[in-house]
Design an enzyme around this catalytic site. Structure first.
Site, PDB file in Angstrom:
ATOM      1  N   LYS A  12       0.820  -1.214   0.000  1.00 39.71           N
ATOM      2  CA  LYS A  12       0.000   0.000   0.000  1.00 39.71           C
ATOM      3  C   LYS A  12       0.861   1.275   0.000  1.00 39.71           C
ATOM      4  O   LYS A  12       2.062   1.225   0.279  1.00 39.71           O
ATOM      5  CB  LYS A  12      -0.922  -0.034   1.219  1.00 39.71           C
ATOM      6  CG  LYS A  12      -1.983  -1.148   1.156  1.00 39.71           C
ATOM      7  CD  LYS A  12      -2.990  -0.989   2.292  1.00 39.71           C
ATOM      8  CE  LYS A  12      -4.024  -2.094   2.281  1.00 39.71           C
ATOM      9  NZ  LYS A  12      -5.055  -1.899   3.323  1.00 39.71           N
ATOM     10  N   TYR A  52     -12.440  -2.185  -4.023  1.00 41.05           N
ATOM     11  CA  TYR A  52     -12.899  -2.421  -2.647  1.00 41.05           C
ATOM     12  C   TYR A  52     -14.428  -2.448  -2.534  1.00 41.05           C
ATOM     13  O   TYR A  52     -14.965  -2.233  -1.453  1.00 41.05           O
ATOM     14  CB  TYR A  52     -12.350  -1.330  -1.727  1.00 41.05           C
ATOM     15  CG  TYR A  52     -10.979  -1.596  -1.134  1.00 41.05           C
ATOM     16  CD1 TYR A  52     -10.657  -2.818  -0.534  1.00 41.05           C
ATOM     17  CD2 TYR A  52      -9.999  -0.601  -1.125  1.00 41.05           C
ATOM     18  CE1 TYR A  52      -9.415  -3.043   0.039  1.00 41.05           C
ATOM     19  CE2 TYR A  52      -8.748  -0.821  -0.549  1.00 41.05           C
ATOM     20  CZ  TYR A  52      -8.473  -2.047   0.032  1.00 41.05           C
ATOM     21  OH  TYR A  52      -7.238  -2.266   0.611  1.00 41.05           O
ATOM     22  N   PHE A  60     -15.940   3.111   6.677  1.00 34.89           N
ATOM     23  CA  PHE A  60     -14.581   3.529   6.311  1.00 34.89           C
ATOM     24  C   PHE A  60     -14.312   3.475   4.804  1.00 34.89           C
ATOM     25  O   PHE A  60     -13.191   3.744   4.354  1.00 34.89           O
ATOM     26  CB  PHE A  60     -13.538   2.689   7.068  1.00 34.89           C
ATOM     27  CG  PHE A  60     -13.684   1.187   6.892  1.00 34.89           C
ATOM     28  CD1 PHE A  60     -13.161   0.537   5.789  1.00 34.89           C
ATOM     29  CD2 PHE A  60     -14.351   0.423   7.851  1.00 34.89           C
ATOM     30  CE1 PHE A  60     -13.284  -0.834   5.630  1.00 34.89           C
ATOM     31  CE2 PHE A  60     -14.484  -0.962   7.706  1.00 34.89           C
ATOM     32  CZ  PHE A  60     -13.947  -1.587   6.589  1.00 34.89           C
ATOM     33  N   ARG A  88      -2.118 -14.401   4.524  1.00 35.70           N
ATOM     34  CA  ARG A  88      -2.818 -13.726   5.631  1.00 35.70           C
ATOM     35  C   ARG A  88      -2.073 -13.907   6.955  1.00 35.70           C
ATOM     36  O   ARG A  88      -2.031 -12.997   7.780  1.00 35.70           O
ATOM     37  CB  ARG A  88      -4.259 -14.229   5.725  1.00 35.70           C
ATOM     38  CG  ARG A  88      -5.068 -13.787   4.499  1.00 35.70           C
ATOM     39  CD  ARG A  88      -6.482 -14.274   4.524  1.00 35.70           C
ATOM     40  NE  ARG A  88      -7.288 -13.606   5.521  1.00 35.70           N
ATOM     41  CZ  ARG A  88      -7.729 -12.358   5.416  1.00 35.70           C
ATOM     42  NH1 ARG A  88      -7.425 -11.625   4.359  1.00 35.70           N
ATOM     43  NH2 ARG A  88      -8.477 -11.838   6.345  1.00 35.70           N
ATOM     44  N   THR A  94      -5.537  -7.213  10.597  1.00 34.48           N
ATOM     45  CA  THR A  94      -5.791  -5.965   9.860  1.00 34.48           C
ATOM     46  C   THR A  94      -5.278  -4.744  10.629  1.00 34.48           C
ATOM     47  O   THR A  94      -4.679  -3.836  10.049  1.00 34.48           O
ATOM     48  CB  THR A  94      -7.317  -5.810   9.629  1.00 34.48           C
ATOM     49  OG1 THR A  94      -7.789  -7.010   9.010  1.00 34.48           O
ATOM     50  CG2 THR A  94      -7.623  -4.632   8.733  1.00 34.48           C
ATOM     51  N   ARG A 105       2.400  -6.509   9.116  1.00 34.53           N
ATOM     52  CA  ARG A 105       1.658  -5.357   9.643  1.00 34.53           C
ATOM     53  C   ARG A 105       2.170  -4.938  11.016  1.00 34.53           C
ATOM     54  O   ARG A 105       2.168  -3.746  11.341  1.00 34.53           O
ATOM     55  CB  ARG A 105       0.167  -5.668   9.663  1.00 34.53           C
ATOM     56  CG  ARG A 105      -0.437  -5.595   8.256  1.00 34.53           C
ATOM     57  CD  ARG A 105      -1.807  -6.199   8.225  1.00 34.53           C
ATOM     58  NE  ARG A 105      -2.526  -5.933   6.992  1.00 34.53           N
ATOM     59  CZ  ARG A 105      -3.613  -6.603   6.626  1.00 34.53           C
ATOM     60  NH1 ARG A 105      -4.083  -7.581   7.380  1.00 34.53           N
ATOM     61  NH2 ARG A 105      -4.215  -6.297   5.492  1.00 34.53           N
ATOM     62  N   ASN A 115      -1.999   0.130   6.837  1.00 35.85           N
ATOM     63  CA  ASN A 115      -1.522  -1.157   7.364  1.00 35.85           C
ATOM     64  C   ASN A 115      -0.608  -1.883   6.379  1.00 35.85           C
ATOM     65  O   ASN A 115      -0.433  -3.094   6.455  1.00 35.85           O
ATOM     66  CB  ASN A 115      -2.704  -2.021   7.830  1.00 35.85           C
ATOM     67  CG  ASN A 115      -3.648  -2.388   6.703  1.00 35.85           C
ATOM     68  OD1 ASN A 115      -3.497  -1.933   5.571  1.00 35.85           O
ATOM     69  ND2 ASN A 115      -4.635  -3.218   6.999  1.00 35.85           N
ATOM     70  N   HIS A 118      -2.179  -5.486   1.594  1.00 37.45           N
ATOM     71  CA  HIS A 118      -3.501  -6.105   1.431  1.00 37.45           C
ATOM     72  C   HIS A 118      -3.276  -7.507   0.892  1.00 37.45           C
ATOM     73  O   HIS A 118      -2.349  -7.738   0.118  1.00 37.45           O
ATOM     74  CB  HIS A 118      -4.352  -5.318   0.417  1.00 37.45           C
ATOM     75  CG  HIS A 118      -5.563  -6.073  -0.033  1.00 37.45           C
ATOM     76  ND1 HIS A 118      -6.741  -6.058   0.666  1.00 37.45           N
ATOM     77  CD2 HIS A 118      -5.766  -6.913  -1.094  1.00 37.45           C
ATOM     78  CE1 HIS A 118      -7.621  -6.847   0.063  1.00 37.45           C
ATOM     79  NE2 HIS A 118      -7.052  -7.363  -1.015  1.00 37.45           N
ATOM     80  N   GLU A 129      -9.677 -10.429  -7.657  1.00 38.42           N
ATOM     81  CA  GLU A 129      -8.677  -9.379  -7.443  1.00 38.42           C
ATOM     82  C   GLU A 129      -7.501  -9.510  -8.425  1.00 38.42           C
ATOM     83  O   GLU A 129      -6.984  -8.510  -8.915  1.00 38.42           O
ATOM     84  CB  GLU A 129      -8.184  -9.430  -5.992  1.00 38.42           C
ATOM     85  CG  GLU A 129      -9.282  -9.042  -5.015  1.00 38.42           C
ATOM     86  CD  GLU A 129      -8.829  -9.008  -3.563  1.00 38.42           C
ATOM     87  OE1 GLU A 129      -7.659  -9.339  -3.272  1.00 38.42           O
ATOM     88  OE2 GLU A 129      -9.651  -8.625  -2.717  1.00 38.42           O
TER      89      GLU A 129
HETATM   90  P1  CMP Z   1      -7.437  -4.560   3.661  1.00 38.75           P
HETATM   91  O1  CMP Z   1      -6.969  -5.934   3.971  1.00 38.75           O
HETATM   92  O2  CMP Z   1      -6.802  -3.868   2.512  1.00 38.75           O
HETATM   93  O3  CMP Z   1      -9.023  -4.593   3.425  1.00 38.75           O
HETATM   94  C1  CMP Z   1      -9.847  -3.475   3.665  1.00 38.75           C
HETATM   95  C2  CMP Z   1      -9.151  -2.388   4.413  1.00 38.75           C
HETATM   96  O4  CMP Z   1      -9.989  -1.471   5.088  1.00 38.75           O
HETATM   97  C3  CMP Z   1      -8.309  -2.981   5.525  1.00 38.75           C
HETATM   98  O5  CMP Z   1      -7.209  -3.655   4.986  1.00 38.75           O
HETATM   99  C4  CMP Z   1      -7.979  -1.735   6.353  1.00 38.75           C
HETATM  100  O6  CMP Z   1      -6.806  -1.080   5.914  1.00 38.75           O
HETATM  101  C5  CMP Z   1      -9.171  -0.817   6.064  1.00 38.75           C
HETATM  102  N1  CMP Z   1      -9.965  -0.527   7.258  1.00 38.75           N
HETATM  103  C6  CMP Z   1     -10.176   0.698   7.769  1.00 38.75           C
HETATM  104  N2  CMP Z   1     -10.962   0.641   8.852  1.00 38.75           N
HETATM  105  C7  CMP Z   1     -11.270  -0.653   9.033  1.00 38.75           C
HETATM  106  C8  CMP Z   1     -12.059  -1.365  10.004  1.00 38.75           C
HETATM  107  N3  CMP Z   1     -12.677  -0.732  10.998  1.00 38.75           N
HETATM  108  N4  CMP Z   1     -12.141  -2.698   9.880  1.00 38.75           N
HETATM  109  C9  CMP Z   1     -11.538  -3.347   8.867  1.00 38.75           C
HETATM  110  N5  CMP Z   1     -10.775  -2.722   7.908  1.00 38.75           N
HETATM  111  C10 CMP Z   1     -10.644  -1.404   8.007  1.00 38.75           C
END
Ligand code: CMP
Length: 136
Positions: A12, A52, A60, A88, A94, A105, A115, A118, A129
């Site tokens: 990212k 997304y 968010f 993962r 996350t 992360r 973070n 992805h 994806e």
């Molecule tokens: P990612 O794995 O890229 O998938 C969705 C992204 O939303 C996640 O990582 C986070 O960076 C972002 N995000 C922001 N707020 C939240 C939240 N409350 N819960 C989960 N993902 C979040």
């Protein structure tokens, strides 16, 4: 039984900006992932919204799409046995604050938004994806 899988990984904007691309790629290589394809791109907000869209009802969503389109990212197809789960595990939770020691992360993440990486969360989403970024 062999279960070779491909998954989509994104480095990212927060990580690309801090020049962590090679360090993160090396973590995948050390963990026996093959990087089948990779490219550095800068997507538009509309493209981030499409990518997304599974999160479109989340509070968010708008910030997430603004963020992913805020600077260059590196998208990769990773391949390994059980690649989706393996990726993962290596990424960690996350929210970097909740991620296990030794995960990407935990090591590099700044916040739940920034973070650093992805990864696809299922076989079905991995296909969608990968196709989104590597259509050829
Ligand atoms: P990612 O794995 O890229 O998938 C969705 C992204 O939303 C996640 O990582 C986070 O960076 C972002 N995000 C922001 N707020 C939240 C939240 N409350 N819960 C989960 N993902 C979040």
């Amino acid at each position: 039984m062999s279960n070779l899988e491909q998954t989509l990984s994104i480095i990212k904007p927060d990580a690309v900006e801090r020049n962590l691309e090679n360090e993160i790629k090396n973590i995948f290589l050390e963990n026996k992932f093959k990087i089948i394809k990779d490219k550095k791109i800068h997507i538009t907000k509309a493209e981030a919204e499409e990518f997304y869209k599974v999160h479109q009802t989340k509070p968010f969503y708008n910030d997430l799409c603004s963020y992913l389109s805020s600077g260059p990212i590196v998208v990769m197809i990773l391949e390994k046995e059980d690649a989706i789960l393996g990726n993962r595990k290596i990424m960690g939770a996350t929210d970097p604050k909740k991620a296990d020691e030794g995960t990407i992360r935990k090591k590099f993440g700044i916040s739940i938004d920034k973070n650093s990486v992805h990864g696809s969360d299922s076989i079905e989403n991995a296909k969608i994806e990968i196709n989104f970024f590597f259509k050829d």
